[in-house]
Structures are given as structure tokens and as C-alpha cells.
Design a protein around this motif. Structure first.
Motif, PDB file in Angstrom:
ATOM      1  N   LEU A   1       0.807  -1.215   0.000  1.00  0.00           N
ATOM      2  CA  LEU A   1       0.000   0.000   0.000  1.00  0.00           C
ATOM      3  C   LEU A   1       0.844   1.270   0.000  1.00  0.00           C
ATOM      4  N   GLU A   2       2.168   1.138   0.056  1.00  0.00           N
ATOM      5  CA  GLU A   2       3.021   2.319   0.162  1.00  0.00           C
ATOM      6  C   GLU A   2       2.873   3.246  -1.034  1.00  0.00           C
ATOM      7  N   ASP A   3       2.706   2.693  -2.202  1.00  0.00           N
ATOM      8  CA  ASP A   3       2.463   3.480  -3.415  1.00  0.00           C
ATOM      9  C   ASP A   3       1.746   2.563  -4.399  1.00  0.00           C
ATOM     10  N   GLY A   4       0.487   2.268  -4.104  1.00  0.00           N
ATOM     11  CA  GLY A   4      -0.219   1.241  -4.866  1.00  0.00           C
ATOM     12  C   GLY A   4      -1.358   1.775  -5.714  1.00  0.00           C
ATOM     13  N   THR A   5      -1.592   1.086  -6.817  1.00  0.00           N
ATOM     14  CA  THR A   5      -2.767   1.318  -7.641  1.00  0.00           C
ATOM     15  C   THR A   5      -3.369  -0.046  -7.942  1.00  0.00           C
ATOM     16  N   PHE A   6      -4.617  -0.234  -7.559  1.00  0.00           N
ATOM     17  CA  PHE A   6      -5.274  -1.527  -7.689  1.00  0.00           C
ATOM     18  C   PHE A   6      -6.592  -1.361  -8.446  1.00  0.00           C
ATOM     19  N   THR A   7      -6.891  -2.338  -9.287  1.00  0.00           N
ATOM     20  CA  THR A   7      -8.168  -2.320  -9.996  1.00  0.00           C
ATOM     21  C   THR A   7      -9.215  -3.009  -9.130  1.00  0.00           C
ATOM     22  N   SER A   8     -10.268  -2.291  -8.824  1.00  0.00           N
ATOM     23  CA  SER A   8     -11.323  -2.842  -7.976  1.00  0.00           C
ATOM     24  C   SER A   8     -12.214  -3.777  -8.769  1.00  0.00           C
ATOM     25  N   LEU A   9     -13.021  -4.564  -8.074  1.00  0.00           N
ATOM     26  CA  LEU A   9     -13.976  -5.434  -8.752  1.00  0.00           C
ATOM     27  C   LEU A   9     -15.056  -4.626  -9.472  1.00  0.00           C
ATOM     28  N   GLN A  10     -15.240  -3.389  -9.054  1.00  0.00           N
ATOM     29  CA  GLN A  10     -16.172  -2.507  -9.747  1.00  0.00           C
ATOM     30  C   GLN A  10     -15.609  -2.067 -11.095  1.00  0.00           C
TER      31      GLN A  10
END
Length: 212
Positions: free
Chosen positions: A160-169
Motif C-alpha cells: 500500500l506504500e504506493d499502490g494502484t489496484f483495480t477494484s472489482l467494480q
């Protein structure tokens, strides 16, 4: 607009989740679950040989509100799949109501290895009552909002320090921070992090995330 978003949500759920299972989560129960002190979780590598993953410690000021023992404690939550675990934790009672209204309990419980940014009761209290009631009454829009809080994979604090995540939405969720101080989408703070359930890593946040 909602129809297009829901199609995207359905596709994401089909890719990221397994078939719906039993709310009890017996098949997903993890032994050696995480506690406040942190424990090791035994996992099978497919060859009958055990692999060990360190769960790490829970952190954040909001962790003080989590029960010290029983089904709603860190140890108790670690024994159940995420929707069931949340239902045992009084800090997440409004979220559980929302998940129930959206009929997402079985879906979340049967998912494999997800991370959930779970809004606390205080997070929902920031939404004007009239708006919250309208959201809870609109199952399609509620599903959009709730699935935006879920991303694939079990992510440790370092991720999470520098993250980009694709959500299920379908939309992106961004995180930043270090140590025990993390934010989600710039302004939602993690108040209790690295909470383990049988199938998910949970970060309790102080603001409800809204997809664009």
C-alpha cells in the motif's frame, strides 16, 4: 450508465471470484490465523509440502474498538470468510447491513484471496442520512460502491506504500503511506490495518470510497 457499470462489475466478479459458497465458510477456514501479535499461516504448495506466510501485526488507532475476544476479535475474524467475519465485528455493522442489502455476502465469502477496504460505522456516518438511506435502497448503485472497495489479491501493508489496484467494480483504487500511516484515494485513512480473515486481508477505513 448504471447498466454499463453493472456489466463491468459482473465481468470483474466473474474473473476475480469463485462460485458462491456457504456463508459458514467452513471450506475456507484458515488455521493459524492472525492475531494482534501476528501469527504464521500454514499453506500447502500443491505438492503436499507446507509453505508459511507471516500475517504480520494489526495496526492503527481504530483497532482498539475491535473486541478483544470472541467471534468479532482479530483471532475470531481470522477463522471466517470476510462477510461472515465482518458480521461478527461491531465496528463494521453498517457495512454488513449494506452488504446484505446488495446481496453480496455469499459472493464475498466465496472469493479467493482478496483485499477489502472496509468502511467503519464512523465512515458511513459521514454520509448525510438521507443520502445513505437512498444508497441502501438502490441495490445497483450500492453494488457499484461496495465492489469498489474490493481488489484482487491479499495485499500486505508494504503493497500500500504506493499502490494502484483495480477494484472489482472496475475503477482504480490508489493507496499511499508507510509504516502504520496509510491513506486510500488520498483522503480515506486506514484506521485499523492488516486484519486477516479466512479469505481476505482487510483494512478498515474512515471514509466510504465512491467510484467516479
Amino acid at each position: 450508465m448504471i447498466r454499463t457499470s453493472m456489466i463491468a462489475t459482473a465481468a470483474a466478479l466473474a474473473l476475480g471470484l469463485t462460485a458462491c459458497g456457504d456463508m459458514s465458510g467452513d471450506d475456507a477456514t484458515t488455521e493459524g490465523a492472525a492475531t494482534e501479535e501476528g501469527t504464521d499461516q500454514g499453506m500447502d504448495n500443491g505438492n503436499g509440502e507446507g509453505m508459511t506466510e507471516t500475517a504480520g501485526e494489526n495496526f492503527g488507532p481504530g483497532c482498539a474498538a475491535v473486541p478483544e475476544d470472541g467471534a468479532g476479535s482479530f483471532e475470531g475474524m481470522a477463522q471466517e470468510p470476510v462477510a461472515t467475519a465482518a458480521s461478527n465485528n461491531p465496528v463494521l455493522s453498517t457495512l454488513v447491513t449494506a452488504v446484505t442489502e446488495a446481496d453480496l455476502g455469499d459472493t464475498l465469502n466465496s472469493a479467493e484471496d482478496i483485499t477489502v477496504f472496509a468502511p467503519s460505522n464512523d465512515a458511513f456516518e459521514k454520509i448525510p442520512q438521507e443520502d445513505l438511506e437512498a444508497l441502501l435502497a438502490d441495490q445497483e448503485q450500492l453494488t457499484e460502491v461496495l465492489t469498489y472497495h474490493v481488489v484482487e489479491g491479499r495485499h500486505a501493508p508494504a503493497d500500500l506504500e504506493d499502490g494502484t489496484f483495480t477494484s472489482l467494480q472496475g475503477g482504480d483504487v490508489t493507496t499511499e503511506g508507510a509504516g502504520e500511516d496509510f491513506t486510500v484515494n488520498d483522503d480515506s485513512k486506514v484506521v485499523c490495518g492488516n486484519v486477516q480473515t479466512a479469505n481476505a486481508t482487510v483494512y478498515i477505513v474512515d471514509t466510504v470510497l465512491m467510484p467516479e
